[in-house]
Scaffold this motif. Sequence first.
Motif, PDB file in Angstrom:
ATOM      1  N   GLN A 103      19.750 -13.017 -11.879  1.00  0.00           N
ATOM      2  CA  GLN A 103      18.998 -14.195 -11.464  1.00  0.00           C
ATOM      3  C   GLN A 103      19.014 -14.336  -9.948  1.00  0.00           C
ATOM      4  O   GLN A 103      18.045 -14.768  -9.329  1.00  0.00           O
ATOM      5  N   GLU A 104      20.132 -13.941  -9.355  1.00  0.00           N
ATOM      6  CA  GLU A 104      20.221 -14.048  -7.897  1.00  0.00           C
ATOM      7  C   GLU A 104      19.218 -13.127  -7.223  1.00  0.00           C
ATOM      8  O   GLU A 104      18.570 -13.483  -6.247  1.00  0.00           O
ATOM      9  N   GLN A 105      19.069 -11.938  -7.816  1.00  0.00           N
ATOM     10  CA  GLN A 105      18.081 -11.013  -7.250  1.00  0.00           C
ATOM     11  C   GLN A 105      16.680 -11.578  -7.409  1.00  0.00           C
ATOM     12  O   GLN A 105      15.845 -11.448  -6.521  1.00  0.00           O
ATOM     13  N   VAL A 106      16.447 -12.228  -8.555  1.00  0.00           N
ATOM     14  CA  VAL A 106      15.111 -12.777  -8.788  1.00  0.00           C
ATOM     15  C   VAL A 106      14.779 -13.823  -7.735  1.00  0.00           C
ATOM     16  O   VAL A 106      13.684 -13.851  -7.172  1.00  0.00           O
ATOM     17  N   THR A 107      15.772 -14.681  -7.420  1.00  0.00           N
ATOM     18  CA  THR A 107      15.472 -15.715  -6.425  1.00  0.00           C
ATOM     19  C   THR A 107      15.275 -15.118  -5.046  1.00  0.00           C
ATOM     20  O   THR A 107      14.609 -15.699  -4.200  1.00  0.00           O
ATOM     21  N   ARG A 108      15.829 -13.936  -4.813  1.00  0.00           N
ATOM     22  CA  ARG A 108      15.599 -13.320  -3.513  1.00  0.00           C
ATOM     23  C   ARG A 108      14.272 -12.584  -3.455  1.00  0.00           C
ATOM     24  O   ARG A 108      13.650 -12.483  -2.414  1.00  0.00           O
ATOM     25  N   ILE A 109      13.861 -12.067  -4.610  1.00  0.00           N
ATOM     26  CA  ILE A 109      12.671 -11.208  -4.594  1.00  0.00           C
ATOM     27  C   ILE A 109      11.394 -12.025  -4.544  1.00  0.00           C
ATOM     28  O   ILE A 109      10.438 -11.646  -3.874  1.00  0.00           O
ATOM     29  N   ILE A 110      11.376 -13.155  -5.258  1.00  0.00           N
ATOM     30  CA  ILE A 110      10.097 -13.863  -5.387  1.00  0.00           C
ATOM     31  C   ILE A 110       9.531 -14.314  -4.039  1.00  0.00           C
ATOM     32  O   ILE A 110       8.337 -14.128  -3.800  1.00  0.00           O
ATOM     33  N   PRO A 111      10.309 -14.865  -3.101  1.00  0.00           N
ATOM     34  CA  PRO A 111       9.684 -15.201  -1.808  1.00  0.00           C
ATOM     35  C   PRO A 111       9.141 -13.983  -1.074  1.00  0.00           C
ATOM     36  O   PRO A 111       8.113 -14.060  -0.409  1.00  0.00           O
ATOM     37  N   GLN A 112       9.822 -12.841  -1.203  1.00  0.00           N
ATOM     38  CA  GLN A 112       9.297 -11.652  -0.540  1.00  0.00           C
ATOM     39  C   GLN A 112       7.963 -11.251  -1.135  1.00  0.00           C
ATOM     40  O   GLN A 112       7.052 -10.824  -0.423  1.00  0.00           O
ATOM     41  N   LEU A 113       7.838 -11.401  -2.462  1.00  0.00           N
ATOM     42  CA  LEU A 113       6.559 -11.053  -3.076  1.00  0.00           C
ATOM     43  C   LEU A 113       5.468 -12.020  -2.642  1.00  0.00           C
ATOM     44  O   LEU A 113       4.310 -11.631  -2.496  1.00  0.00           O
ATOM     45  N   GLU A 114       5.846 -13.283  -2.422  1.00  0.00           N
ATOM     46  CA  GLU A 114       4.832 -14.222  -1.951  1.00  0.00           C
ATOM     47  C   GLU A 114       4.346 -13.826  -0.560  1.00  0.00           C
ATOM     48  O   GLU A 114       3.156 -13.880  -0.255  1.00  0.00           O
ATOM     49  N   THR A 115       5.302 -13.417   0.313  1.00  0.00           N
ATOM     50  CA  THR A 115       4.881 -12.943   1.642  1.00  0.00           C
ATOM     51  C   THR A 115       3.957 -11.755   1.511  1.00  0.00           C
ATOM     52  O   THR A 115       2.948 -11.649   2.215  1.00  0.00           O
ATOM     53  N   LEU A 116       4.316 -10.877   0.600  1.00  0.00           N
ATOM     54  CA  LEU A 116       3.499  -9.675   0.425  1.00  0.00           C
ATOM     55  C   LEU A 116       2.097 -10.031  -0.018  1.00  0.00           C
ATOM     56  O   LEU A 116       1.118  -9.433   0.420  1.00  0.00           O
ATOM     57  N   ARG A 117       2.001 -11.052  -0.865  1.00  0.00           N
ATOM     58  CA  ARG A 117       0.667 -11.426  -1.307  1.00  0.00           C
ATOM     59  C   ARG A 117      -0.176 -11.903  -0.138  1.00  0.00           C
ATOM     60  O   ARG A 117      -1.352 -11.537  -0.004  1.00  0.00           O
ATOM     61  N   ASP A 118       0.419 -12.698   0.750  1.00  0.00           N
ATOM     62  CA  ASP A 118      -0.356 -13.145   1.913  1.00  0.00           C
ATOM     63  C   ASP A 118      -0.757 -11.972   2.785  1.00  0.00           C
ATOM     64  O   ASP A 118      -1.869 -11.912   3.312  1.00  0.00           O
ATOM     65  N   ARG A 119       0.171 -11.043   2.943  1.00  0.00           N
ATOM     66  CA  ARG A 119      -0.161  -9.898   3.779  1.00  0.00           C
ATOM     67  C   ARG A 119      -1.292  -9.073   3.185  1.00  0.00           C
ATOM     68  O   ARG A 119      -2.169  -8.593   3.883  1.00  0.00           O
ATOM     69  N   ILE A 120      -1.259  -8.892   1.857  1.00  0.00           N
ATOM     70  CA  ILE A 120      -2.335  -8.098   1.243  1.00  0.00           C
ATOM     71  C   ILE A 120      -3.664  -8.822   1.406  1.00  0.00           C
ATOM     72  O   ILE A 120      -4.709  -8.182   1.588  1.00  0.00           O
ATOM     73  N   LYS A 121      -3.629 -10.134   1.376  1.00  0.00           N
ATOM     74  CA  LYS A 121      -4.890 -10.844   1.604  1.00  0.00           C
ATOM     75  C   LYS A 121      -5.393 -10.606   3.019  1.00  0.00           C
ATOM     76  O   LYS A 121      -6.596 -10.451   3.246  1.00  0.00           O
ATOM     77  N   GLU A 122      -4.482 -10.547   3.978  1.00  0.00           N
ATOM     78  CA  GLU A 122      -4.912 -10.222   5.339  1.00  0.00           C
ATOM     79  C   GLU A 122      -5.486  -8.825   5.416  1.00  0.00           C
ATOM     80  O   GLU A 122      -6.489  -8.573   6.079  1.00  0.00           O
ATOM     81  N   HIS A 123      -4.835  -7.894   4.727  1.00  0.00           N
ATOM     82  CA  HIS A 123      -5.375  -6.529   4.719  1.00  0.00           C
ATOM     83  C   HIS A 123      -6.774  -6.516   4.138  1.00  0.00           C
ATOM     84  O   HIS A 123      -7.653  -5.811   4.614  1.00  0.00           O
ATOM     85  N   ARG A 124      -6.951  -7.314   3.084  1.00  0.00           N
ATOM     86  CA  ARG A 124      -8.264  -7.315   2.457  1.00  0.00           C
ATOM     87  C   ARG A 124      -9.306  -7.814   3.440  1.00  0.00           C
ATOM     88  O   ARG A 124     -10.392  -7.266   3.555  1.00  0.00           O
ATOM     89  N   PHE A 125      -8.958  -8.865   4.184  1.00  0.00           N
ATOM     90  CA  PHE A 125      -9.895  -9.367   5.176  1.00  0.00           C
ATOM     91  C   PHE A 125     -10.183  -8.307   6.226  1.00  0.00           C
ATOM     92  O   PHE A 125     -11.327  -8.056   6.593  1.00  0.00           O
ATOM     93  N   MET A 126      -9.144  -7.646   6.705  1.00  0.00           N
ATOM     94  CA  MET A 126      -9.345  -6.664   7.765  1.00  0.00           C
ATOM     95  C   MET A 126     -10.175  -5.495   7.297  1.00  0.00           C
ATOM     96  O   MET A 126     -11.032  -5.007   8.009  1.00  0.00           O
ATOM     97  N   MET A 127      -9.920  -5.031   6.090  1.00  0.00           N
ATOM     98  CA  MET A 127     -10.584  -3.795   5.703  1.00  0.00           C
ATOM     99  C   MET A 127     -11.995  -3.996   5.209  1.00  0.00           C
ATOM    100  O   MET A 127     -12.831  -3.125   5.370  1.00  0.00           O
TER     101      MET A 127
END
Lengths: 159, 381, 583
Positions: free
Chosen positions: C349-373
């Motif tokens: 569970q501790e890993q899950v709480t650490r991973i989910i915010p990183q995945l949220e950041t990744l989602r924002d970044r992929i959206k930026e990539h989508r805009f750029m490309m």
Amino acid sequence: MVKIFDFIPLLKEVTKNLLRDTVTVQYPFEHVKVPDGFRGAPEVNPELCIVCKNCEKECPTQCIDITPVNPAELQNYSLGQGKPFWFSINLSQCMFCQVCEESCPVKRKSSQSAITLNHERWRLAGYNLEETIEKKLVYQKSKEKSKTITQEVESNGIN
Amino acid sequence: MKISLTNPIIKLLSYAMIYVLVIAGSFLLFRNFPLIILIFKYFLFPGISFILVGSLFYSWFERKIYARMQNRIGPPLLQPFYDILKLLIKEDITPDGVERLEFNIIPPIQLILALLIAFFTPIYIAEGLISFEGDVFFLLFLLAVLAGSIFLVGWSSNNPYGLIGGSRAAIAELSLEIPLTLAFIGPAILAGSLQLSNIIKSGYNLIDIPLNVIFKPEAYNLLNLLYIIPLSIQFYIAVLSANAVLEKVPFDPAHAETEIVGGWNVELTGKKLLFSHLANLILEFGLAGIIAAIFLGGPGFWPLDSLTKGLLVIGSWDIFYYFINVLTFLLKTTVVIFLITVSRTVLSRLRIDQLVRYFWRYYLPIIFLALLMIIYLIGVL
Amino acid sequence: MIKNEFQTLTEIASSMDLAIREPITYPLDLYVTISPDRLINVIQELKGQYNVSHLSTIIVQDLGEEYKLLYPFSILLSKGKLGKLILDTRIDVNNAKIDSIVSEIPGAIYYEREVYDMMGIHFKNHPDLRRILSPDSLPRDIYPLKKNITAEEIRRILAERRREKEAEEKLKEYIRREQLEFISEKSDYAIAVGPQHPALEEPIRFVFQVEGETVKDVELRIGFNHRGLEKAFENRTWSKNLYLAERICGICSDAHQLCYVQAVEKCAKIADEIPERAKYIRTILAELERIHSHLLWYGVLAHNTGFDTIFQVTWRDREIVMDILEEISGNRVNYAMHAIGGVRRDITQEQVTRIIPQLETLRDRIKEHRFMMTKETSFVVRQKGIAPLTREEALSLCTVGPNARSCGINIDIRRDDPYAAYDHLSFDVPVVTEGDIFSGLVIRLEESLIAVDLAIEALKTMPQGDLRIKVPGKIPPGEGISRVEAPRGEDIHFVQSNGTNKPERIKVRAPTLANMPSLKKRLIGIQVADIPPVIRVIDPCVGCMDRVTFIDSKKGKILELSGEHLISRGNRAYRLGTRVLDF
């Protein structure tokens, strides 16, 4: 700028990058943080090992080698320690899969395995091939105990 | 910012200081021997040595900014110098079946041409090392010869990649010549002369026009500001064409690295590659300097003239004035190179037919309109 | 794929009078036995009445007296499920000929060549029956998979041949002939791309005939990364094969391991007893790998078109996923999380709480990539409208994965033939109809975003429970076939057990081989400058593709034709020491 305003989509990213620090980790001078569960190189704990040879059997690359050693060649050997073996791991063949740790029966009894993958040990480069074979002395206290554990494990199926 | 030798800025300043002292020292020492001074002019300053050092510095600058924009660290200051050393010690292979004469003789010719173009750059005064009437056209002619040499190298190397690269380079050169010519002609019309030094002295460039309007309102009325519009369009197109001449993204299908493995210089190795590579760097410096001269006013910043002139005069040289001129020249060239690098970072490579289409269909009409606007404004004002 | 009105495969089989092989353990994998002369008629009937066009692979096995050929076809049933109807034919060893099905299913062209190469079965009316994976210096009458020759003998022959001058001359002559024939027929000159080229990550060889800047024809050679894995599988126990299966490919390693594990579980008939938590963890890992693979893909696509900024930026963001995977599984590639019967490691569970915010950041970044490309004109103009593939062509050439979805075929193994925990999760499947490079880009961008959402949802809704069940060391005899949606498409594994602790036959068909015919179709008519992006759009993973080879029935002796006859770098070659020969 191929057509007039083409540089706009990337402008935000580029200016952000110019103003912030680089993400490069200059490795020998700065260090990377490695998580706790990382699969580093295996090392055996001679106090816990009962020399059941299960890890040697289960290792997919056959890099563990447990050979008996003649007690006469050792210094400081006393009979109460048990029968000595050389436990050698060939680190250049090891693929760090953790099967040895999982198959160790000591782990089942006391939840601490005799052979563990140390997450700090991953800087394994050396200058010659002899350095990649690590040897440690382990002692087999009672042969029957090792045999029973091995049989028990075998009957329970695939690890 | 720590003050130590590992900091690149400190390194840069210390190297620059040593260099300046060496040059100043050697000129002052021999100031009474005109022949030696002439040789120093062509070899030391502002000749080959200064051009080489400048182009190496700008190569580093460009790579560093490019890397920083991608969140990376980038090479250390002396990296272009190490690249040259490395190329010098590599084996020089001439493959079977190439036309030996062209293949071996053209890379040095490219280097000579590039140096010749760089000699026109005005560095410390409005005239370059070479300066005569009509030298703007001569420059364009030299660029065309350079493109022809690129094609010859590509064709004479016995390799389909080379042939494709060479033909693409020739096609690209054909397309970019006219917009580049017209981009240079605009300020020439305004200045009334085709000599680079006269164009600079006439003061019709992007920096001097606003200054003139502000500081000398009796000679230049406000409508002169309208010149900025066509001049900036021409500046923009000139920067893009410079990008194409230098074969940088987005206009580098001629030597696309990931597609045709190097294009026209795929078979060049060792010293030949060194000459080609150096030719490219020197061309970048020279072209950026010339564009800075035509559009941004060249060396010097005339409001400061009254302050800097006459401060430190030795013989017939106005040392402090020259020093400030060199600094402003470097600054303006940096601006141009910065723009070239930004376009390299932000855009992707075009195909050769797209390049041709963009130059003929979009840039050529735009620049014609800009030229027409200049002519109209001259008539009106 | 068009839906049929039938609900189960047995209905279809009985309505066509096919002999069903009993017993039926998994109703969605149906084996029917037919005779070889009926093959073409059955396929025509399947195509006409049941809208079948997708053949996954052709599996061949040497049974001593006869050859067994399996043809798995995919049929879309009425409830949206994708069933596998597997046609089982036997042909006699002494008369190894069978009709080629290329006239009905053009996508089977490379599968039949592979069977011919390995077993020597001659396909009548095949347009181009030549070897595909074996080296050129192998003599014409030796077929590596047959039982009458051992691997040692083949290795000896190849070594001898290489030492002779004759082999070198033959090879040179082959290459010269290949290129000259090609050139003199069609056009001015030929450009060879590969095996080493900056645009390719893995070795393939293309010879393009060009006229000016347009490609007129292309000749394709694969087999440079051929490592002998199907033979290597047979000499190891079931659990050791897990680690071999994940090393088939570096980027889709998890997909291969998962597919292998599922096939073995189906063979052992325990596929329904896997604990729920294990299924969720498998899903999470598969989705994370999909994100990582797609990020890699568009970085390299940008690099091929000269757009290095996107390359550096997307690979910087890929480090987020790699760090997450390192934390979950202990390694950045080759995760080794699966075991037969479940997974090996838990996600706390501790890993899950650490991973989910990183995945949220990744989602924002992929959206930026989508805009750029998608908005950068100079990048888009290199991709829109280039090398399009129509829906009919894609269907007939049996394309899989994002390439099929970018041409308008609405098929996704996760939704239609669910495995792991995908039937508990809901997700969209993006489909685009244009079929050019830009649609491939758009599809993979959307898929990465959906994969991030799926991973977050699976992490949040993971049930408690066991991680694995106990499985006996000897898998009962039988067959198992399973497929997963790897990042590149449909990956299918076939497993046959004979009751011992080592497999009898394992066949792997990686998605890139299925996409190769469509690649060849796309390459014709484009410009030379577009060659790298077009090769890139099918996401070639040659390490996956080339894994098949030698099977030797004499157990226990030798194996490897590892580096000796491979022509170019095999940096994924499985390095074996001499101790393994004591098996």
